[in-house]
Design an enzyme around this catalytic site. Structure first.
Site, PDB file in Angstrom:
ATOM      1  N   LYS A 147       0.858  -1.182   0.000  1.00 24.09           N
ATOM      2  CA  LYS A 147       0.000   0.000   0.000  1.00 24.09           C
ATOM      3  C   LYS A 147       0.897   1.237   0.000  1.00 24.09           C
ATOM      4  O   LYS A 147       1.784   1.371   0.855  1.00 24.09           O
ATOM      5  CB  LYS A 147      -0.842  -0.013   1.285  1.00 24.09           C
ATOM      6  CG  LYS A 147      -2.311   0.210   1.050  1.00 24.09           C
ATOM      7  CD  LYS A 147      -3.040   0.033   2.360  1.00 24.09           C
ATOM      8  CE  LYS A 147      -4.476   0.420   2.227  1.00 24.09           C
ATOM      9  NZ  LYS A 147      -5.162   0.356   3.519  1.00 24.09           N
TER      10      LYS A 147
HETATM   11  C1  E4P Z   1      -8.575   1.130   3.526  1.00 19.78           C
HETATM   12  O1  E4P Z   1      -7.661   0.670   2.899  1.00 19.78           O
HETATM   13  C2  E4P Z   1      -8.413   1.774   4.834  1.00 19.78           C
HETATM   14  O2  E4P Z   1      -7.713   0.875   5.645  1.00 19.78           O
HETATM   15  C3  E4P Z   1      -9.726   2.037   5.517  1.00 19.78           C
HETATM   16  O3  E4P Z   1     -10.811   1.613   4.735  1.00 19.78           O
HETATM   17  C4  E4P Z   1      -9.870   3.400   6.100  1.00 19.78           C
HETATM   18  O4  E4P Z   1     -11.113   3.460   6.745  1.00 19.78           O
HETATM   19  P1  E4P Z   1     -11.489   4.607   7.814  1.00 19.78           P
HETATM   20  O5  E4P Z   1     -11.750   5.859   7.067  1.00 19.78           O
HETATM   21  O6  E4P Z   1     -12.724   4.076   8.478  1.00 19.78           O
HETATM   22  O7  E4P Z   1     -10.310   4.713   8.746  1.00 19.78           O
END
Ligand code: E4P
Length: 214
Positions: free
Chosen positions: A83
C-alpha cells in the site's frame, strides 16, 4: 465483487474466513497500531491465514526508503500487496515496484485525477476512501462512479477497492457501480445479512414448527 476485511485483527480474520465470503485483507498503520503487536510477525500470521491479497502499507517518506520497506514486506509472503500513499514520491514507488513484479494498492485516493495518475503509474489497485469523503459532506460513492467511468474510458486495468466503508449501503452501492472490491470492517460484515423480515420470518417458522412436533 470481492470482499476484503479491513482489519489486522487475527480473530476477526479467522471468523471472516469461516463465513466463506472473504477474499483478502487490507491493513493500515492505524489498524496495525490497534493490535498492540510486533508488526512483521503480525503480517506473517495474517498472510498465512488468508490465501488472498493482504495490503501492507509503507510508512517512509522518501522514494528510496519506501522501496526498501516495500521489498522487505513483499518478501514476507507472495500475497502481500504494498500500500502506497498517493503523492509524487508514491507514483515513483509504484512505477518501480510494478517493474519488479510487486503489486501495489495506492491509498488515500480522494479525486479522479489521483486515481488516473495512480493507474498510469501501474497500480494494481486503488483505494478511494468513501466514508471520509462523506464525513466532510462530500459524496464518496459519486467519486467511485467517476473513477470507474474514467478507467472504463481508457480501458485501465487497475482495480478499484472501495475503502472507508461505514455501512451496508456503501457496500451495495459499490456492487451496483461494479467495483472490483469492497473492503469492510468486521462489524459491517454481519450487518450485511441483517433484515427484520428475515428475523421475523424465522421466528414465525420456528413457532409453527413447534406445533408440528407436538
Ligand atoms: C482502507 O484501505 C483503509 O484501511 C480504511 O478503509 C480506512 O477506513 P477509515 O476511514 O474508516 O479509517
Amino acid at each position: 465483487m470481492k470482499i476484503f476485511l479491513d482489519t489486522a485483527n487475527i480473530a476477526e480474520i479467522k471468523k471472516g474466513l469461516e463465513y466463506g465470503v472473504i477474499d483478502g485483507v487490507t491493513t493500515n498503520p492505524s489498524l496495525i497500531a490497534r493490535e498492540k503487536r510486533e508488526f512483521i510477525p503480525l503480517i506473517k500470521e495474517i498472510t498465512a491465514i488468508i490465501p488472498g491479497p493482504v495490503s501492507v502499507e509503507v510508512t517512509a517518506s522518501t522514494v528510496k526508503d519506501m522501496i526498501a520497506q516495500a521489498e522487505e514486506y513483499a518478501a514476507i509472503a507472495a500475497n502481500v500487496i504494498i500500500k502506497v500513499p498517493i503523492n509524487l514520491e508514491g507514483l515513483q514507488v509504484v512505477k518501480t515496484l510494478t517493474g519488479r513484479g510487486i503489486k501495489t494498492n495506492v491509498t488515500l485516493i480522494f479525486s479522479v485525477s489521483q486515481a488516473l495518475l495512480a493507474a498510469k503509474a501501474g497500480a494494481s489497485y486503488i483505494s478511494p476512501f468513501v466514508g471520509r469523503v462523506d464525513d466532510i459532506s462530500g459524496d464518496g460513492m459519486q467519486l467511485v462512479e467517476d473513477i470507474a467511468m474514467v478507467y472504463d474510458n481508457y480501458g485501465l486495468a487497475t482495480e478499484i477497492i472501495v475503502a472507508s466503508v461505514r455501512h451496508p449501503f456503501h457496500f451495495v452501492q459499490a456492487a451496483k457501480i461494479g467495483a472490483a472490491v469492497a473492503t469492510i470492517p468486521f462489524a459491517t460484515l454481519s450487518q450485511l445479512l441483517s433484515h427484520p423480515l428475515t428475523a421475523n420470518g424465522m421466528e414465525r417458522f420456528l413457532k409453527d414448527w413447534e406445533k408440528v412436533k407436538t
